[in-house]
Design a protein around this motif. Structure first.
Motif, mmCIF file in Angstrom:
data_model
loop_
_atom_site.group_PDB
_atom_site.id
_atom_site.type_symbol
_atom_site.label_atom_id
_atom_site.label_comp_id
_atom_site.label_asym_id
_atom_site.label_seq_id
_atom_site.Cartn_x
_atom_site.Cartn_y
_atom_site.Cartn_z
ATOM 1 N N PHE A 111 0.848 -1.188 0.000
ATOM 2 C CA PHE A 111 0.000 0.000 0.000
ATOM 3 C C PHE A 111 0.887 1.242 0.000
ATOM 4 O O PHE A 111 1.396 1.660 1.029
ATOM 5 C CB PHE A 111 -0.932 0.018 1.210
ATOM 6 C CG PHE A 111 -1.834 -1.183 1.290
ATOM 7 C CD1 PHE A 111 -2.594 -1.593 0.201
ATOM 8 C CD2 PHE A 111 -1.935 -1.908 2.461
ATOM 9 C CE1 PHE A 111 -3.428 -2.693 0.276
ATOM 10 C CE2 PHE A 111 -2.774 -3.012 2.550
ATOM 11 C CZ PHE A 111 -3.513 -3.403 1.452
ATOM 12 N N PRO A 116 -6.916 -0.185 2.736
ATOM 13 C CA PRO A 116 -8.374 -0.249 2.815
ATOM 14 C C PRO A 116 -8.924 0.179 4.181
ATOM 15 O O PRO A 116 -10.051 0.613 4.291
ATOM 16 C CB PRO A 116 -8.692 -1.723 2.558
ATOM 17 C CG PRO A 116 -7.469 -2.315 1.981
ATOM 18 C CD PRO A 116 -6.323 -1.464 2.383
ATOM 19 N N ALA A 117 -8.121 0.031 5.218
ATOM 20 C CA ALA A 117 -8.483 0.473 6.569
ATOM 21 C C ALA A 117 -7.185 0.857 7.279
ATOM 22 O O ALA A 117 -6.104 0.373 6.918
ATOM 23 C CB ALA A 117 -9.213 -0.637 7.321
#
Length: 173
Positions: A111, A116-117
């Motif tokens: 990432f 995503p979180a």
């Protein structure tokens, strides 16, 4: 076809031994679960999933997975998912892996900007997994201010991860 069945049986038997604790005599209680699924035609996903505590007692889901596509090189990643109350991760930051014998590897963060979180990290293990020793490991996730989240990976989980390096060539029939 016979080779595929033989490989599946071998992985299944080894998984049962790991599940029953017969593959680890260190007294560690972590149990990983290996699965094989075919999410789409010509793709096979192998994964090892377990829950481990970090050094402050927070629980993390640790998932090592290998994606195999027809005619392409396999892709191996480690995903760490913090349960509620876990520290938020900053990206991109490499994951530092340390062996009991002092060897150190850095796995690149997948990432680059945003996960995503905030408590999810994913790291490239393509080059690292094949050379990791079969011994307990420590995962260190960097945090701001020279702090880190440390997760101990017991021997039985590392052994299961090493099983994912087997069967790099899958025949589709």
């Amino acid at each position: 076809m016979v080779n595929i069945i033989r490989r599946i049986l071998t992985v299944g038997i080894l998984t049962i031994f790991l599940f029953l604790g017969l593959g680890d005599f260190t007294g560690q209680s972590a149990i990983a679960l290996t699965t094989k699924i075919e999410p789409v035609p010509e793709e096979i996903l192998y994964s090892s999933q377990t829950k481990l505590d970090d050094s402050s007692g927070k629980v993390w889901q640790v998932v090592l997975f290998k994606q195999v596509y027809l005619g392409q090189k396999s892709n191996i990643n480690l995903r760490l998912v913090g349960f509620p109350g876990s520290e938020e991760l900053i990206h991109p930051q490499p994951l530092r892996i340390t062996s009991n014998t002092g060897q150190i590897w850095d796995a690149p963060d997948i990432f680059l900007d945003e996960a995503p979180a905030p408590t999810i990290g994913q790291y490239d293990f393509n080059e690292i997994l094949p050379i990791l020793p079969t011994e307990p490991l420590n995962l260190a996730i960097p945090l701001p201010g020279a702090k880190s989240i440390n997760i101990s990976v017991p021997l039985n989980v590392v052994k299961e991860w090493k099983l994912l390096t087997i069967n790099n060539k899958v025949k589709y029939e």
